[in-house]
Design an enzyme around this catalytic site. Sequence first.
Site, PDB file in Angstrom:
ATOM      1  N   ASP A 164       4.018  -8.516   8.903  1.00 59.82           N
ATOM      2  CA  ASP A 164       3.285  -9.310   8.373  1.00 59.82           C
ATOM      3  C   ASP A 164       2.947  -9.763   8.351  1.00 59.82           C
ATOM      4  O   ASP A 164       3.072 -11.483   7.469  1.00 59.82           O
ATOM      5  CB  ASP A 164       3.377  -8.674   6.750  1.00 59.82           C
TER       6      ASP A 164
ATOM      7  N   CYS B  89      10.287  -7.348   3.983  1.00 62.27           N
ATOM      8  CA  CYS B  89       9.262  -5.850   5.514  1.00 62.27           C
ATOM      9  C   CYS B  89       9.715  -6.151   6.713  1.00 62.27           C
ATOM     10  O   CYS B  89       9.653  -5.613   7.345  1.00 62.27           O
ATOM     11  CB  CYS B  89       8.032  -6.381   5.055  1.00 62.27           C
TER      12      CYS B  89
ATOM     13  N   LYS C  68      -0.649  -1.226   6.004  1.00 62.40           N
ATOM     14  CA  LYS C  68       0.536  -0.410   5.328  1.00 62.40           C
ATOM     15  C   LYS C  68       0.183  -0.873   3.910  1.00 62.40           C
ATOM     16  O   LYS C  68      -0.440  -1.474   2.875  1.00 62.40           O
ATOM     17  CB  LYS C  68       2.306  -0.647   5.719  1.00 62.40           C
TER      18      LYS C  68
END
Length: 210
Positions: free
Chosen positions: A8, A153, A108
């Site tokens: 990310d 994450c 995601k």
Amino acid sequence: MKALLLVDIQNGFCPGGNLAVAEGDAVVPVANTLIERGGYGFVVASQDWHPPGHGSFASSHPGKAPFEVGELAGKPQMMWPDHCVQGTEDAAFHPDLNVSAIDYVQRKGEDPAVDSYSAFRDNDKNAVTGLDAVLKEKNVTVLDIVGLATDYCVRFSALDARAMLPHATVRLVTDGCRGITEEGVTEALAEMRDAGVEIISLDEALHDHR
């Protein structure tokens, strides 16, 4: 094969983004250095890719403010500001990240009814993304992880990598991660270490030529 997972590294989690992590952009040069000098045969990037009105957004829950705990799919859920909405600049990879070196992008968080911190499966652990199958097919034996944020994450991606890739060594390169809270980072590092994730520095990653 040795692989690198970039978690990310998106505008939304860097300064100026909708869910900015302090010094989030500091992970970009570390990621680029690893890409250039880490000897990886496969580079994967996860990308938060939420539909508008995702259930983890505080704006989807009247009366809830960002960073309050609410409920999603019958479980406690941190309510986030709207972030990384599909197709927006907030969801794009950081402009300085060497995206040309990325071999595979794993999106995601696309299901509005459940959040997905991990690059491998949703928070309910019901739906998998398929990333584990991709890495197994590539015969990945060492997986290094960097990205944002350490206490969310990155943490859940590393824990799932350990659980779902039992024959691979999973390593977190700390120089290439930043977290939301100091307490959260400390707790996340301890949990990852307890699960068998190796916690290493950039120098260690660069000088290990497995």
